[in-house]
Scaffold this motif. Structure first.
Motif, PDB file in Angstrom:
ATOM      1  N   CYS A 254       9.838  -2.501   3.958  1.00  0.00           N
ATOM      2  CA  CYS A 254       8.024  -2.310   4.247  1.00  0.00           C
ATOM      3  C   CYS A 254       7.330  -2.635   5.873  1.00  0.00           C
ATOM      4  O   CYS A 254       6.935  -0.999   6.067  1.00  0.00           O
TER       5      CYS A 254
ATOM      6  N   ARG B  41      11.156   5.423   6.326  1.00  0.00           N
ATOM      7  CA  ARG B  41      10.339   4.695   5.995  1.00  0.00           C
ATOM      8  C   ARG B  41       9.408   3.276   7.302  1.00  0.00           C
ATOM      9  O   ARG B  41      10.852   2.793   7.333  1.00  0.00           O
TER      10      ARG B  41
ATOM     11  N   LYS C 250       0.153  -2.655   8.908  1.00  0.00           N
ATOM     12  CA  LYS C 250      -0.101  -3.154   7.056  1.00  0.00           C
ATOM     13  C   LYS C 250      -1.353  -3.774   6.586  1.00  0.00           C
ATOM     14  O   LYS C 250      -2.011  -4.786   7.376  1.00  0.00           O
TER      15      LYS C 250
ATOM     16  N   HIS D  58       6.469  -0.562  -5.154  1.00  0.00           N
ATOM     17  CA  HIS D  58       5.225  -1.248  -5.180  1.00  0.00           C
ATOM     18  C   HIS D  58       4.709  -0.652  -6.556  1.00  0.00           C
ATOM     19  O   HIS D  58       4.117  -1.712  -7.373  1.00  0.00           O
TER      20      HIS D  58
ATOM     21  N   GLU E  27      11.333   0.971  -0.548  1.00  0.00           N
ATOM     22  CA  GLU E  27      11.721   0.018   0.002  1.00  0.00           C
ATOM     23  C   GLU E  27      12.848  -1.124   0.027  1.00  0.00           C
ATOM     24  O   GLU E  27      13.848  -0.894  -1.364  1.00  0.00           O
TER      25      GLU E  27
ATOM     26  N   ASP F  19       6.876  -7.882   1.030  1.00  0.00           N
ATOM     27  CA  ASP F  19       7.161  -7.300   0.327  1.00  0.00           C
ATOM     28  C   ASP F  19       9.172  -7.041  -0.268  1.00  0.00           C
ATOM     29  O   ASP F  19       9.711  -6.487  -0.037  1.00  0.00           O
TER      30      ASP F  19
ATOM     31  N   GLN G  60      10.520  -6.873  -3.658  1.00  0.00           N
ATOM     32  CA  GLN G  60      10.808  -5.739  -4.301  1.00  0.00           C
ATOM     33  C   GLN G  60      11.744  -4.730  -3.489  1.00  0.00           C
ATOM     34  O   GLN G  60      11.916  -3.314  -3.969  1.00  0.00           O
TER      35      GLN G  60
HETATM   36 MN    MN Z   1       5.098  -2.276   0.901  1.00  0.00          MN
END
Ligand code: MN
Ligand code: PEP
Length: 348
Positions: free
Chosen positions: A102, A126, A131, A273, A299, A310, A313
């Motif tokens: 993330c 990514r 943020k 997400h 992620e 994050d 996740q």
């Molecule tokens: Mn994220």
């Protein structure tokens, strides 16, 4: 209004029709297809008869677009947009997998995760350097240092990089560091930022606002397209849900085939997400691909318990490896293979 030329039409004929469009006080946006031209006519077209254009012998078809989005409409590019990112293309018959943390948290963390996702088969990296956090006290990203780390990871792995711009200042900073600019859910309707994105030609991945309708989302894309940047990807990242006990958002899988019928813009699916929980990411990634997603963004963190954003996740690299194998299998079934690293060249 959209004008489609006959298959063998020439550059001179194209010039003739654009001249006519301009003489009527309208704007012509031309897309050169495989064999024909598609010309979007923008401006006050309500009182213009379609016969103004259909009378040209090299015009095959003239269609009025009743939707408020014109350049984003499927009618303005029925073959579908193919967005070039370094040596790969998003929107063709392959499915592209983007993966990474993330947030960029340190050089060591980003390099470790970049190597892991590349080894598992991801073809885009990514990582967020800026943020958008709900709390001003949460980690806000490493900023410029984060961009430098991403570039380093990109040079070592050969993977192009996607990262989020939150404002104009960040956007300017990112131009030399990233290959795709992500516009996050919270900025989907930041119209002044969207106008700036129209002035550049770098690919933009426009995430869906968390309560945005499909039409609002497409109108935001229209801002970027109308500004002149045709390199737009849409990213379904989940919409607000009433049941927050078991998931953070609801990944709107319906949106994928709906968008396919409305727009030529490639669609990226974000099951991270879209769900908010690690155990839901793989099933929703597979579902997103099956529903027609052109790309996935996932992620991954090797120490999710230490992640600065994050963590819940994030897939572990081993989970991501398993998922990649399942996605490859899904690609065989769908006849839309996952893009392999061998088809992209090493940047360095
Ligand atoms: Mn994220
Ligand atoms: C992200 O990609 O880390 C992010 C913040 O995404 P979204 O804008 O979809 O919340």
């Amino acid at each position: 209004m959209v004008i489609v030329s006959k298959k063998s039409s020439t550059v001179e004929q194209l010039a003739e029709i654009t001249h006519k469009i301009e003489k009527l006080g309208l704007i012509a946006h031309v897309v050169k297809g495989h064999q024909q031209y598609t010309i979007s006519v923008l401006g006050k077209t309500e009182k213009i008869q379609t016969s103004e254009f259909s009378m040209f012998p090299f015009v095959e078809n003239v269609v009025r677009i009743s939707k408020p989005f014109k350049l984003a409409s499927i009618l303005s590019n029925p073959d579908g947009s193919k967005i070039k990112v370094k040596n790969l293309v998003i929107g063709n018959s392959h499915v592209v997998v983007m993966a990474g943390p993330c947030s960029v948290e340190s050089e060591d963390q980003t390099m470790r995760i970049a190597r892991a996702v590349k080894a598992a088969g991801a073809t885009v990296l990514r990582g967020g350097a800026f943020k958008p956090r709900s709390s001003p006290y949460s980690f806000q990203g490493m900023g410029l240092k984060g961009l430098e780390i991403l570039k380093m990871a990109s040079e070592e792995t050969g993977l192009p990089v996607i990262s989020e711009a939150m404002d104009l200042e960040g956007l300017k900073m990112m131009m030399d560091y990233v290959d795709i600019i992500q516009i996050g859910a919270r900025n989907m309707q930041n119209f002044s930022l969207l106008k700036e994105l129209g002035k550049i030609d770098k690919p933009i991945m426009l995430k869906r606002g968390m309560s945005a309708t499909i039409e609002e989302w497409l109108m935001s894309a229209e801002y970027i397209l109308a500004g002149g940047n045709r390199n737009v990807l849409l990213c379904e990242r989940g919409i607000r849900t009433f049941d927050t006990q078991y998931s953070r958002n609801t990944l709107d899988l319906n949106a994928i085939p709906i968008l396919k019928s409305l727009t030529h813009l490639p669609i990226v699916v974000d099951p991270s997400h879209g769900t908010g929980y690690r155990n839901l990411v793989a099933p929703m990634a597979l579902a997103g691909m099956a529903a027609g997603g052109d790309a996935l963004i996932i992620e991954v963190h090797d120490k999710p318990e230490e992640a600065l954003s994050d963590g819940p996740q994030a897939l572990l690299p081993t989970d991501f490896e398993v998922l990649m194998k399942q996605l490859v299998g899904m690609g065989d079934v769908l006849n839309r293979p996952v893009l392999k690293e061998s088809t992209t060249k090493k940047a360095a």
